[in-house]
Design an enzyme around this catalytic site. Structure first.
Site, mmCIF file in Angstrom:
data_model
loop_
_atom_site.group_PDB
_atom_site.id
_atom_site.type_symbol
_atom_site.label_atom_id
_atom_site.label_comp_id
_atom_site.label_asym_id
_atom_site.label_seq_id
_atom_site.Cartn_x
_atom_site.Cartn_y
_atom_site.Cartn_z
ATOM 1 N N CYS A 111 36.002 43.634 45.937
ATOM 2 C CA CYS A 111 35.233 44.259 46.413
ATOM 3 C C CYS A 111 35.703 44.574 48.420
ATOM 4 O O CYS A 111 35.881 44.151 49.188
ATOM 5 C CB CYS A 111 34.182 44.874 46.480
ATOM 6 S SG CYS A 111 32.772 45.722 46.337
ATOM 7 N N HIS A 218 34.771 45.386 39.813
ATOM 8 C CA HIS A 218 34.324 44.195 39.645
ATOM 9 C C HIS A 218 34.407 44.460 37.755
ATOM 10 O O HIS A 218 33.938 45.111 37.037
ATOM 11 C CB HIS A 218 32.274 44.235 40.477
ATOM 12 C CG HIS A 218 32.382 44.568 41.151
ATOM 13 N ND1 HIS A 218 32.287 42.618 41.946
ATOM 14 C CD2 HIS A 218 31.852 45.076 42.041
ATOM 15 C CE1 HIS A 218 32.413 43.507 43.230
ATOM 16 N NE2 HIS A 218 31.755 44.452 43.095
#
Length: 275
Positions: A111, A218
């Site tokens: 991310c 994630h």
């Protein structure tokens, strides 16, 4: 009084960064995985799954010296990519990460950490900071422009190993979620390694050498496939053979810890009285 439940260390994910996890090593083995500690670190429970891989030790790094003996360096998610990139640059951590990659060491960005691997991070609308643009680490040939609208979706993808070390998990699935601002524009020399199945597109690229890769997803390591491949690749780089043994998935680990907690509660209370 129904009973007294003793203080118990239960290895469940922490709610936020008020945790002792930053000061200890999780897991045992020959492969050292260093997660760069960021001021606005977020979703760092992603890396608990890495410590479940047989032969892996996971610790958090705050200064350049903490990366010297690492086999794998991870840049985690953050609530503010640009400010945290500036912060690690001020600590000299950016140069240490680049040195690790230039020597062939594995660098993984998740991310916000994935965004840090880019050449540049323009923020013309000041979504993330007061600066208009900041230079990235330049380890992946891409730019990330921050946009007002966040991407918040469930995500699932398939690993495309090609002729890299990821070939051992070619076709393996990854399930998780995305939560980020910013859109990537990739240039020559970036190779897709994670292709989304819920919707069209690529959610992870690597360099041609294969030692720098990132993704917005994630939960990359939760099912154990990618974590196992990372440990095996690091062992191969050290001249060691792959380790055998089954690693727990994060779901299996959670269930084990919940069961352990339930057993302790049940043994500590008068359950007939409770019922």
């Amino acid at each position: 009084v129904a009973g007294v439940i003793p203080w118990t260390e239960v290895e469940l994910e922490d709610e936020d960064s008020v945790t002792e996890r930053f000061r200890r090593v999780a897991g045992t083995g020959d492969v050292e995985i260093a997660v760069v500690r960021l001021p606005h670190i977020s979703n760092f429970t992603d890396f608990q799954a890495l410590s479940l891989a047989v032969g892996a030790r996971v610790r958090y790094a705050e200064k350049p010296a903490d990366l010297e003996n690492a086999d794998v360096v991870v840049l985690p998610g953050t609530k503010n990519t640009i400010e945290d990139l500036i912060a690690i640059r001020n600590r000299g951590m950016d140069a240490a990460v680049v040195r690790h990659a230039r020597k062939g060491g594995l660098v993984i960005g998740v991310c916000g950490g994935y965004q840090m691997l880019a050449n540049g991070l323009p923020d013309p609308l000041h979504v993330e900071s007061r600066v208009t643009e900041v230079a990235g680490l330049g380890l992946l040939n891409m730019n990330v422009e921050f946009l007002p609208e966040k991407t918040t979706v469930q995500a699932a993808g398939t690993i495309e190993g090609g002729n890299s070390w990821l070939s051992s998990v070619d076709g393996a699935t990854v399930d998780g979620y995305e939560f980020h601002a910013g859109a990537n524009t990739c240039g020559a020399g970036t190779v897709p390694w994670l292709r989304l199945s819920f919707r069209e597109g690529v959610d992870g690229v690597r360099n041609e050498r294969g030692n720098v890769l990132g993704s917005y997803v994630h939960g990359l390591f939760d099912n154990g496939h990618l974590a196992r491949a990372i440990v095996d690749r690091a062992r191969a780089e050290k001249g060691l053979s792959a380790r055998g043994g089954e690693s727990l998935t994060l779901d299996q680990f959670r269930e084990r810890e919940f069961d352990r907690l339930a057993d302790i509660v049940r043994a500590s209370l008068d359950m007939d009285f409770v019922y």
